[in-house]
Motif scaffolding. Sequence first.
Motif, short mmCIF file in Angstrom:
data_model
loop_
_atom_site.label_atom_id
_atom_site.label_comp_id
_atom_site.label_asym_id
_atom_site.label_seq_id
_atom_site.Cartn_x
_atom_site.Cartn_y
_atom_site.Cartn_z
N LYS A 22 0.85 -1.20 0.00
CA LYS A 22 0.00 0.00 0.00
C LYS A 22 0.88 1.24 0.00
O LYS A 22 1.97 1.25 0.56
N VAL A 23 0.38 2.29 -0.64
CA VAL A 23 1.10 3.55 -0.73
C VAL A 23 0.17 4.66 -0.28
O VAL A 23 -1.00 4.68 -0.66
N GLU A 24 0.66 5.56 0.54
CA GLU A 24 -0.13 6.72 0.94
C GLU A 24 0.40 7.95 0.22
O GLU A 24 1.60 8.19 0.19
N ILE A 25 -0.52 8.73 -0.35
CA ILE A 25 -0.14 9.95 -1.04
C ILE A 25 -1.13 11.05 -0.68
O ILE A 25 -2.26 10.76 -0.27
N GLY A 26 -0.73 12.28 -0.86
CA GLY A 26 -1.63 13.40 -0.63
C GLY A 26 -2.12 13.94 -1.97
O GLY A 26 -1.34 14.11 -2.89
N LEU A 27 -3.42 14.17 -2.08
CA LEU A 27 -4.00 14.72 -3.31
C LEU A 27 -4.88 15.90 -2.97
O LEU A 27 -5.44 15.98 -1.87
N ASP A 28 -5.05 16.79 -3.93
CA ASP A 28 -5.95 17.92 -3.78
C ASP A 28 -7.38 17.40 -3.58
O ASP A 28 -7.85 16.56 -4.35
N ALA A 29 -8.06 17.87 -2.54
CA ALA A 29 -9.39 17.38 -2.20
C ALA A 29 -10.39 17.61 -3.33
O ALA A 29 -11.23 16.75 -3.61
N GLU A 30 -10.32 18.77 -3.99
CA GLU A 30 -11.26 19.05 -5.09
C GLU A 30 -11.07 18.06 -6.23
O GLU A 30 -12.04 17.62 -6.85
N LEU A 31 -9.83 17.70 -6.50
CA LEU A 31 -9.54 16.73 -7.55
C LEU A 31 -10.15 15.37 -7.21
O LEU A 31 -10.79 14.73 -8.05
N VAL A 32 -9.98 14.96 -5.98
CA VAL A 32 -10.51 13.66 -5.55
C VAL A 32 -12.03 13.66 -5.58
O VAL A 32 -12.65 12.69 -6.03
N VAL A 33 -12.65 14.75 -5.12
CA VAL A 33 -14.12 14.82 -5.14
C VAL A 33 -14.62 14.75 -6.58
O VAL A 33 -15.60 14.06 -6.88
N GLU A 34 -13.95 15.44 -7.49
CA GLU A 34 -14.33 15.40 -8.91
C GLU A 34 -14.27 13.98 -9.44
O GLU A 34 -15.17 13.51 -10.14
N VAL A 35 -13.21 13.25 -9.10
CA VAL A 35 -13.07 11.86 -9.54
C VAL A 35 -14.16 10.99 -8.92
O VAL A 35 -14.74 10.14 -9.59
N MET A 36 -14.46 11.23 -7.65
CA MET A 36 -15.52 10.45 -6.99
C MET A 36 -16.86 10.65 -7.69
O MET A 36 -17.60 9.68 -7.92
N VAL A 37 -17.16 11.89 -8.06
CA VAL A 37 -18.44 12.18 -8.73
C VAL A 37 -18.45 11.51 -10.10
O VAL A 37 -19.43 10.86 -10.48
N LEU A 38 -17.37 11.68 -10.86
CA LEU A 38 -17.32 11.09 -12.21
C LEU A 38 -17.37 9.57 -12.18
O LEU A 38 -17.99 8.95 -13.04
N ALA A 39 -16.72 8.96 -11.19
CA ALA A 39 -16.68 7.51 -11.09
C ALA A 39 -17.94 6.95 -10.41
O ALA A 39 -18.21 5.76 -10.51
N GLY A 40 -18.67 7.81 -9.73
CA GLY A 40 -19.88 7.35 -9.05
C GLY A 40 -19.61 6.49 -7.84
O GLY A 40 -20.36 5.55 -7.56
N VAL A 41 -18.54 6.79 -7.12
CA VAL A 41 -18.22 6.03 -5.92
C VAL A 41 -18.16 6.97 -4.72
O VAL A 41 -17.96 8.18 -4.87
N GLY A 42 -18.32 6.41 -3.54
CA GLY A 42 -18.35 7.22 -2.33
C GLY A 42 -17.05 7.26 -1.57
O GLY A 42 -16.91 8.02 -0.61
N SER A 43 -16.09 6.46 -1.98
CA SER A 43 -14.82 6.39 -1.26
C SER A 43 -13.71 7.03 -2.10
O SER A 43 -13.53 6.66 -3.27
N PRO A 44 -12.94 7.94 -1.51
CA PRO A 44 -11.83 8.54 -2.26
C PRO A 44 -10.82 7.49 -2.74
O PRO A 44 -10.34 7.55 -3.86
N GLN A 45 -10.53 6.53 -1.91
CA GLN A 45 -9.57 5.49 -2.29
C GLN A 45 -10.09 4.68 -3.46
O GLN A 45 -9.34 4.40 -4.41
N ASP A 46 -11.37 4.30 -3.44
CA ASP A 46 -11.95 3.54 -4.54
C ASP A 46 -11.93 4.35 -5.83
O ASP A 46 -11.64 3.82 -6.91
N ALA A 47 -12.21 5.63 -5.74
CA ALA A 47 -12.24 6.48 -6.92
C ALA A 47 -10.86 6.57 -7.56
O ALA A 47 -10.71 6.40 -8.78
#
Length: 66
Positions: free
Chosen positions: A3-28
């Motif tokens: 496993k790898v931990e990284i930091g990402l911009d929250a807005e970027l992750v939320v955008e990916v979550m919406v586009l992917a239709g998932v509720g978990s940032p990691q899953d997205a």
Amino acid sequence: MAKVEIGLDAELVVEVMVLAGVGSPQDAVELVLRDYIARGHRTETRTGSADRSLREADARPQEPQG
């Protein structure tokens, strides 16, 4: 699997979550990475023979010029 931990911009992750239709940032993020890898493999499959022949032509010794 490691496993790898990284930091990402929250807005970027939320955008990916919406586009992917998932509720978990990691899953997205995992879905995006898996899609990117699969797309690369599909591209290699479609263009592999052309790329291979170009690489082989570039690898051949060239005649001295001059």
